[in-house]
Design an enzyme around this catalytic site. Structure first.
Site, PDB file in Angstrom:
ATOM      1  N   GLY A  69      55.402  42.498  65.284  1.00  0.00           N
ATOM      2  CA  GLY A  69      54.289  42.077  66.120  1.00  0.00           C
ATOM      3  C   GLY A  69      53.416  41.119  65.330  1.00  0.00           C
ATOM      4  CD  GLN A 105      48.539  40.146  62.406  1.00  0.00           C
ATOM      5  OE1 GLN A 105      49.152  40.329  63.450  1.00  0.00           O
ATOM      6  NE2 GLN A 105      48.928  40.665  61.247  1.00  0.00           N
ATOM      7  CB  CYS A 149      49.374  45.210  58.954  1.00  0.00           C
ATOM      8  SG  CYS A 149      48.485  43.878  59.769  1.00  0.00           S
ATOM      9  CG  HIS A 199      49.427  47.497  64.321  1.00  0.00           C
ATOM     10  ND1 HIS A 199      49.441  48.161  63.113  1.00  0.00           N
ATOM     11  CD2 HIS A 199      49.262  46.182  64.027  1.00  0.00           C
ATOM     12  CE1 HIS A 199      49.278  47.262  62.137  1.00  0.00           C
ATOM     13  NE2 HIS A 199      49.171  46.063  62.661  1.00  0.00           N
ATOM     14  CD  GLU A 200      50.729  43.301  66.373  1.00  0.00           C
ATOM     15  OE1 GLU A 200      49.900  42.411  66.121  1.00  0.00           O
ATOM     16  OE2 GLU A 200      51.439  43.828  65.496  1.00  0.00           O
ATOM     17  CG  HIS A 204      45.776  42.630  64.414  1.00  0.00           C
ATOM     18  ND1 HIS A 204      45.219  42.564  63.156  1.00  0.00           N
ATOM     19  CD2 HIS A 204      47.030  43.119  64.251  1.00  0.00           C
ATOM     20  CE1 HIS A 204      46.111  43.000  62.268  1.00  0.00           C
ATOM     21  NE2 HIS A 204      47.221  43.354  62.900  1.00  0.00           N
TER      22      HIS A 204
HETATM   23 ZN   LIG Z   1      48.849  44.112  61.971  1.00  0.00          ZN
END
Ligand SMILES: [Zn+2]
Length: 164
Positions: free
Chosen positions: A43, A48, A86, A128-129, A132
């Protein structure tokens, strides 16, 4: 595209909604997906790569997917623990407890709205994504004791000394 690491303030910002579903957006999604595969990630969220927008790509094993302006509508009461890592926190892995499933509303690259339930591994990736986009990193869920143990490694990443 360059993946940024913990210590970069962009990772801590609340990302902005996507408003224009145009050619520029589709090429960004393409590039982001390419970068995810190049970096061996499952992902990758726009923040990011230093783009503070509400969008992420992922691949739970069934091919590339994109979620734009996602909203978590519902979470299970049941929680499960799974190991997470990550690309923005390289070299660190930890067991994190999260809801077993989530129901998400999101837009695709054309702006169409979808609602979908994700559980197990894919449920884990999308949670998790999604974090972000809210400026949250998985290590934020660790106990203070566990975080203290990881502190030297985290400091190295922040200083740019990355060990994979
Ligand atoms: Zn991550």
């Amino acid at each position: 595209m360059q993946v940024i690491h913990i210590g970069n303030p962009i990772l801590r910002k609340i990302a902005e909604p996507i408003e224009n579903f145009d050619a520029e957006l589709s090429s960004f999604v393409e590039e982001l997906t390419k970068t995810m595969y190049e970096e061996d990630g499952v992902g990758l969220a726009a923040p990011q790569v230093a783009v503070s927008k509400r969008l992420f790509v992922f691949d739970d094993g069934s091919g590339p997917r994109v979620m734009i302006n996602p909203e978590i509508l519902e979470k299970s009461i049941e929680q499960i623990s799974m190991e997470e890592g990550c690309l923005s926190v390289p070299g660190i892995y930890a067991d994190i407890t999260r809801p077993a499933w989530v129901k998400i509303r999101y837009q695709d690259v054309e702006g169409q709205i979808h609602e979908e339930l994700f559980e197990g591994y894919s449920g884990r990736i999308v949670q998790h994504e999604y974090d972000h986009l809210e400026g949250i990193l998985f290590i934020d869920y660790l106990s203070p004791a566990k975080k203290a143990l990881l502190r030297p490694k985290l400091n190295n990443i922040m200083k740019g000394k990355v060990s994979k």
